[in-house]
Design a protein around this motif. Structure first.
Motif, PDB file in Angstrom:
ATOM      1  N   HIS A 149       0.832  -1.214   0.000  1.00 11.79           N
ATOM      2  CA  HIS A 149       0.000   0.000   0.000  1.00 11.79           C
ATOM      3  C   HIS A 149       0.865   1.261   0.000  1.00 11.79           C
ATOM      4  CE1 HIS A 149      -4.153  -1.387   0.195  1.00 11.79           C
ATOM      5  NE2 HIS A 149      -3.736  -2.369   0.958  1.00 11.79           N
ATOM      6  N   SER A 153       0.544   4.083  -2.914  1.00 15.41           N
ATOM      7  CA  SER A 153       0.113   5.453  -2.641  1.00 15.41           C
ATOM      8  C   SER A 153       1.241   6.472  -2.807  1.00 15.41           C
ATOM      9  CB  SER A 153      -0.485   5.551  -1.243  1.00 15.41           C
ATOM     10  OG  SER A 153       0.475   5.227  -0.266  1.00 15.41           O
ATOM     11  N   GLY A 160      -4.096  13.678  -1.801  1.00 13.39           N
ATOM     12  CA  GLY A 160      -4.323  12.338  -1.281  1.00 13.39           C
ATOM     13  C   GLY A 160      -5.487  11.606  -1.916  1.00 13.39           C
ATOM     14  N   SER A 163      -4.973   8.504  -5.071  1.00 13.06           N
ATOM     15  CA  SER A 163      -3.537   8.231  -5.033  1.00 13.06           C
ATOM     16  C   SER A 163      -3.196   6.793  -5.398  1.00 13.06           C
ATOM     17  CB  SER A 163      -2.956   8.589  -3.661  1.00 13.06           C
ATOM     18  OG  SER A 163      -3.525   7.788  -2.662  1.00 13.06           O
ATOM     19  N   VAL A 164      -4.171   5.892  -5.368  1.00 14.96           N
ATOM     20  CA  VAL A 164      -3.931   4.505  -5.746  1.00 14.96           C
ATOM     21  C   VAL A 164      -4.780   4.224  -6.975  1.00 14.96           C
ATOM     22  CG1 VAL A 164      -4.082   2.098  -5.009  1.00 14.96           C
ATOM     23  CG2 VAL A 164      -3.443   3.865  -3.349  1.00 14.96           C
TER      24      VAL A 164
END
Length: 181
Positions: A149, A153, A160, A163-164
């Motif tokens: 993770h 990210s 934010g 972000s993935v």
């Protein structure tokens, strides 16, 4: 576990692999078990004994922790500078990662690894999980997913958000599925 030796060989140069074999052969069983406990967070002596018996070394576990970082970073087809930094930070957090061949990691940062690496990793995880209890599997799974993770990210998004990527989430899902027993 045959795949353990394959990953050790992939991550270590020929001389290092031979030297590691000699060190392991001459290291008392209890010391290898203690080192495995330090790397994995597993404290069950019987489980650690099974891992040692099956050829899992602290270096193997360090290798097991690195592959998901690289795979997640490449999931969207590009490995960005911040993902590179996340891989290097992850390496610093993994005990015994100093034994991992950095030239291989550098090559994987320059060019996406062969998909067979992920397949070998999945087989090794399945083999390792077959020797572990649910608690130990959970500890290993949680640590690998935490690092994955962080790599996912790292590239960003706006404030934010986003972000993935969906491709990174899909790769994390594959990694998580490898722990299903």
């Amino acid at each position: 576990i045959a795949d353990a030796k394959v990953l050790d060989t992939i991550f270590l140069s020929g001389q290092e692999a031979t030297a590691l074999d000699r060190v392991i052969d001459s290291t008392p069983h209890h010391e290898i078990r203690e080192a495995l406990a330090a790397v994995s967070g597993i404290n069950n002596a019987a489980v650690l004994d099974l891992l040692v018996k099956n050829g899992i070394t602290p270096h193997t576990l360090a290798s097991v922790m690195v592959v998901p970082l690289v795979e997640v970073a490449w999931a969207d087809g590009d490995l960005h500078e911040k993902e590179h930094a996340a891989i290097m930070k992850g390496l610093e957090e993994i005990r015994f990662a100093q034994s991992v061949d950095r030239t291989i990691i550098a090559a994987w940062i320059r060019r996406k690894p062969n998909p067979l690496l992920l397949d070998a990793w999945k087989h090794l995880i399945a083999d390792i999980c077959s020797e572990l209890g649910m608690g130990e599997i959970g500890v290993l799974r949680q640590e690998i997913l935490r690092l994955a993770h962080a790599a996912a990210s790292a590239h960003g998004g706006v404030m934010g958000l986003g972000s993935v990527s969906s491709l990174e989430r899909a790769m994390i899902s594959q990694i998580e599925a490898a722990f299903a027993v």
